[in-house]
Design a protein around this motif. Structure first.
Motif, PDB file in Angstrom:
ATOM      1  N   ASP A 194     -11.899 -11.424  36.332  1.00 32.58           N
ATOM      2  CA  ASP A 194     -11.404 -10.050  36.338  1.00 32.58           C
ATOM      3  C   ASP A 194     -11.568  -9.467  37.740  1.00 32.58           C
ATOM      4  O   ASP A 194     -12.633  -9.605  38.351  1.00 32.58           O
ATOM      5  CB  ASP A 194     -12.202  -9.229  35.312  1.00 32.58           C
ATOM      6  CG  ASP A 194     -11.920  -7.743  35.394  1.00 32.58           C
ATOM      7  OD1 ASP A 194     -12.615  -7.051  36.165  1.00 32.58           O
ATOM      8  OD2 ASP A 194     -11.020  -7.266  34.690  1.00 32.58           O
ATOM      9  N   GLN A 244     -10.805  -5.741  39.769  1.00 34.32           N
ATOM     10  CA  GLN A 244     -10.478  -4.348  39.477  1.00 34.32           C
ATOM     11  C   GLN A 244     -10.755  -3.481  40.701  1.00 34.32           C
ATOM     12  O   GLN A 244     -11.731  -3.729  41.442  1.00 34.32           O
ATOM     13  CB  GLN A 244     -11.324  -3.862  38.298  1.00 34.32           C
ATOM     14  CG  GLN A 244     -10.760  -2.667  37.584  1.00 34.32           C
ATOM     15  CD  GLN A 244     -11.357  -2.502  36.201  1.00 34.32           C
ATOM     16  OE1 GLN A 244     -11.430  -1.403  35.694  1.00 34.32           O
ATOM     17  NE2 GLN A 244     -11.786  -3.594  35.575  1.00 34.32           N
ATOM     18  N   ASN A 304      -5.949  -3.502  37.840  1.00 35.59           N
ATOM     19  CA  ASN A 304      -6.747  -4.531  37.169  1.00 35.59           C
ATOM     20  C   ASN A 304      -5.923  -5.795  36.991  1.00 35.59           C
ATOM     21  O   ASN A 304      -4.748  -5.739  36.622  1.00 35.59           O
ATOM     22  CB  ASN A 304      -7.233  -4.031  35.809  1.00 35.59           C
ATOM     23  CG  ASN A 304      -7.933  -5.125  35.010  1.00 35.59           C
ATOM     24  OD1 ASN A 304      -7.310  -5.784  34.175  1.00 35.59           O
ATOM     25  ND2 ASN A 304      -9.205  -5.327  35.250  1.00 35.59           N
ATOM     26  N   SER A 322      -6.606  -9.596  35.067  1.00 39.05           N
ATOM     27  CA  SER A 322      -7.542 -10.353  34.240  1.00 39.05           C
ATOM     28  C   SER A 322      -6.884 -11.640  33.794  1.00 39.05           C
ATOM     29  O   SER A 322      -5.710 -11.650  33.384  1.00 39.05           O
ATOM     30  CB  SER A 322      -7.949  -9.528  33.010  1.00 39.05           C
ATOM     31  OG  SER A 322      -8.805 -10.276  32.165  1.00 39.05           O
TER      32      SER A 322
END
Length: 816
Positions: free
Chosen positions: A282, A284, A302, A304
């Protein structure tokens, strides 16, 4: 003559003693903002600062007095003054924030309490022990919030399911992948705990400014850094790195977080022997640029990627009773490969028109691309275990009650794109506050389902429950077609357009000597569903909501509140799709009447702050879209033929059981039942009657840098579900109670109170290291059943799928 002389001596002394000196000034914080409500005192006397942070008071002359400046959100300051004569002192200190204190105990934010909002400390999230440490892990210690799967970040609130919870980050609604069916596939929560500034949570009766869901709101705010900082966390479960700072003459603030997660340590502790190679990653970021004093531009992004590779080898599970123990042995062949890739981006502009009016405009987009591919063959043997202690074969399987095999196959693909534009405004007028907003959202979901299951028992293929062809084998040859027990084949291309808006009014006032706060608002949403092969369906909902709170002018610090309204949840794509993968555009919004009554009592015990929170809640639900739960996968009926209700009591006592460390005890009672198509009321899948949660922090008195954290959860058993295509009314047995205890011990080498000027430790603002022991009593908890047929009685056994066992983890945290 002596009396006259004495009189002349006393009169000047008395007059001189009546003279005083004056102290005045202005109190500000590090951002040069005035601080209102600072208590300034000495020897039981004093004053408080006004809205401009100014104060003024008098002290006696020819006497040294210690004046203390205190505020719930700032560190106290003491200053000694000695006035030699009648004069005026000016003292204007800058107060520092209480970064080490627990906000929930210290900050008396009565507005949040009046709104029924629970404020959670970021330090609590940082220190709490749990298999999935983070914000959701803290929520699960609160009353009314439950989850029987330590590998999942999803949670149920007061009888609702996972899809009934709203999650916001910086005012933007957050979505999660669609196809995830197991907690061990989830990996990471969207919320990065190291980027958080504020955490607010409401378990029901929330305001109109929040969206159209039936259960709860989690409202997260990411921070805007003011200086450079970096943080690294590492453990046997993965790691994270966060860097933050300011650029362009402090106009641009930026924070970036990278996380990696590996759940194989937990999965290897289960009773299934597997080859497991998960990769959860991830990235961010949150950027904020101040164009000028009125306008700021923000970006939240973001990315992921969850790659889940799972190859089961064998499983051995013992269950039943001491008198009648059973054992299931399964041998597997095949594997599962899943991929969940999500992208999210949001641009927003905040414009402060004047000191009373603020306008925010946001554009955001969410895309998820998901693949779920597996071919797994399983051969099982269900046997009766020899329970005779004197037997030579004690503990071995005596004979088989069920022998069979099954093959599960899936080639499922999903691509969803959700885009929206919204504008919100806040207008403050004295004691009044108006909020309004409008939002337009489009959703496009492309979904292909290829999923089937073949079940074999003693060499005979088990046909689906709807199969009505007679079979008299081996006496009469069977000529009917061979069908899989389950066979789902569907392709959906669905477009949903939504227009929603809200308006609400809040006011804080006085009723005689009592403080009163109330809020009234309404939401509305119109949406249309366009699915291939169906005519376009239009829907509309209207949702009025209200809150009222009063703080009586009593000696005891009490707050009473009541809230509720008519809440609706328009269907998302998952709620339009039934068990066969077919979409029903005619599905209506689920509706619920909420009533929540609460009380908060703040008091001091052992000279330390405590708070007792009590809430009664009731929901009357109609047009319910009933569902089944398998691990974390929810499958809906895609109809509105169910009515339901839920009621309960939530109690939480939190405070400093140990000086300087906040802990709490939570107790929740819940009952929720549903009536599907007028067949009678049965327990809903989330009917968890009793919940107890204990979060405890402690330290060694003679070694305060050695800290301990204990997280205890007890939940009574959930309904155990039913086999595929079975009538849920015939399967109402419950799983065993969920009991779990996690403990952690850490040592603080450096922090804000313990800094070094030389040596290795001088490189760190914070440095901690510790051990975490998850499920320290090694309790076998389960959240679902595997269903196996008995050869003799044709009965189907629900064999519990046990969760993780005892696991030891080592972690290190660094901050620069």
């Amino acid at each position: 003559m002596k009396h006259i002389l004495l009189l002349f001596i006393l009169i000047p002394s008395v007059l001189f003693a009546q003279k005083t000196a004056t102290i005045k000034g202005k109190l500000t914080n590090k951002y040069n903002a005035p601080i209102e409500g600072v208590a300034i005192s000495y020897q039981g006397k004093g004053t408080i600062t006004d809205k401009e942070g100014r104060y003024q008071f008098t002290i006696p002359i020819r006497k040294t007095v210690a004046v203390t400046f205190t505020h719930v959100s700032y560190k106290s300051v003491s200053k000694k003054f000695t006035a030699r004569g009648v004069k005026t002192f000016t003292y204007s200190p800058t107060l520092r924030f209480k970064t080490e204190e627990i906000e929930e105990v210290i900050v008396r934010n009565r507005k949040k309490e009046a709104e029924g909002i629970t404020t959670i400390s970021t330090e609590k999230v940082k220190n709490l022990i749990g298999a999935n440490a983070g914000v959701e892990n803290v929520l699960m210690t609160l009353p009314g919030v439950s989850n029987n799967n330590e590998l999942s970040t999803q949670y149920n609130v007061r009888g609702g399911n996972f899809d009934e919870n709203l999650v916001y980050v910086n005012g933007i609604e957050i979505y999660r992948p669609f196809l995830v069916r197991s907690g061990q596939q989830e990996g990471l929560s969207f919320i990065n705990s190291h980027m958080i500034q504020n955490i607010n949570f409401s378990a029901g009766g929330f305001q109109a400014k929040y969206g159209d869901k039936l259960s709860s709101v989690l409202d997260i705010t990411y921070r805007k850094p003011t200086e450079f900082g970096a943080q690294i966390d590492m453990s046997l479960l993965g790691g994270s790195a966060t860097i933050e700072g300011t650029l362009l003459n402090n106009k641009l603030s930026a924070i970036l977080g990278i996380r990696y997660r590996d759940n194989s340590l937990f999965v290897n502790s289960k009773q299934t022997d597997v080859n497991f190679r998960p990769k959860f990653t991830d990235v961010q970021t949150f950027l904020s640029y101040e164009v000028n004093e009125k306008l700021s531009l923000n970006f939240l992004g973001n990315f992921s990627l969850n790659d889940y590779n799972y190859k089961p080898l064998s499983r051995r599970t013992r269950f039943g009773t001491v008198v009648d123990p059973l054992e299931l042995i399964v041998y597997y062949d095949g594997q599962e490969k899943d991929s969940y890739q999500t992208l999210f981006g949001a641009f927003s502009a905040d414009y402060q028109v004047n000191e009373n009016l603020n306008i925010t405009a946001t554009v955001s987009s969410f895309n998820t691309q998901e693949e779920e591919y597996f071919d797994i063959a399983a051969s099982y043997n269900l046997g009766e275990v020899d329970s005779n202690i004197g037997s030579d074969n004690f503990g071995d399987v005596q004979f088989s009650e069920g022998i069979g095999s099954q093959i599960n196959h899936a080639r499922n693909d999903l691509d969803a794109l959700i885009t929206n534009v919204q504008v919100k405004a806040t207008l403050k007028d004295g004691k009044n506050e108006w909020r309004a907003g409008v939002k337009y959202q489009t959703e496009n979901i492309k979904d292909r389902i290829r999923e089937w299951e073949i079940i074999d028992s003693l060499g005979f293929s088990i046909r689906p429950s709807h199969h009505n062809i007679g079979n008299n084998q081996p006496y009469t040859p069977f000529t009917g077609p061979i069908e899989p027990f389950q066979d789902i084949r569907a392709e959906n291309d669905v477009d949903i357009n939504r227009v929603s808006g809200f308006v609400q009014f809040s006011r804080k006032t006085m009723l005689n000597e009592h403080q009163v706060w109330f809020n009234a608002g309404v939401r509305a949403q119109s949406w249309s569903v366009n699915a291939e092969g169906f005519s376009e369906e239009d829907h509309f909902i209207f949702s009025p909501r209200g809150q009222f709170a009063i703080k009586p002018d009593w000696d005891k610090d009490m707050l009473f509140r009541i809230s509720g309204g008519w809440y609706s949840q328009p269907p998302f794509y998952k709620e339009l799709r039934d068990n066969n993968g077919e979409v029903n555009p005619e599905v209506k919004a689920q509706k619920s009447i909420h009533i929540v009554a609460g009380n908060e009592y703040s008091f001091r015990l052992w000279e330390r702050p405590f708070k007792l929170t009590t809430e009664l809640h009731y929901k009357n639900l109609s047009d319910v879209n009933s569902y089944t739960v398998d691990n974390v996968r929810i499958r809906y009926r895609a109809d509105n033929v169910t009515n339901a209700y839920a009621y309960g009591l939530d109690v939480r006592l939190n405070g400093e059981f140990v000086p300087g460390s906040e802990s709490w005890v939570s107790l929740g009672y819940l009952k929720t039942e549903e009536n599907i198509n007028n067949q009678g009321y049965i327990a809903r899948p989330t009917d968890q009657r009793l919940k107890v949660g204990i979060l405890f922090q402690d330290y060694v008195p003679n070694l305060p840098d050695l800290k301990a954290y204990l997280n205890l959860v007890y939940n009574t058993g959930l309904p155990g579900g039913s086999p595929a295509y079975a009538d849920v009314y015939q399967f109402q047995n419950r799983l065993k109670d969920y009991k779990r205890a996690d403990i952690g011990v850490s040592y603080v080498f450096a922090d804000a109170k313990k800094q070094y000027k030389t040596g290795f430790l001088s490189n760190f603002k914070e440095l901690t290291a510790g051990l975490e022991l998850f499920n320290m009593f090694d309790i076998l908890n389960s959240n679902t059943n595997t269903w196996v047929r008995d050869v003799y009685s044709k009965q189907q056994y629900g064999i519990p799928n046990f969760m993780t066992g005892r696991v030891l983890n080592f972690k290190v945290g660094m901050k620069f």
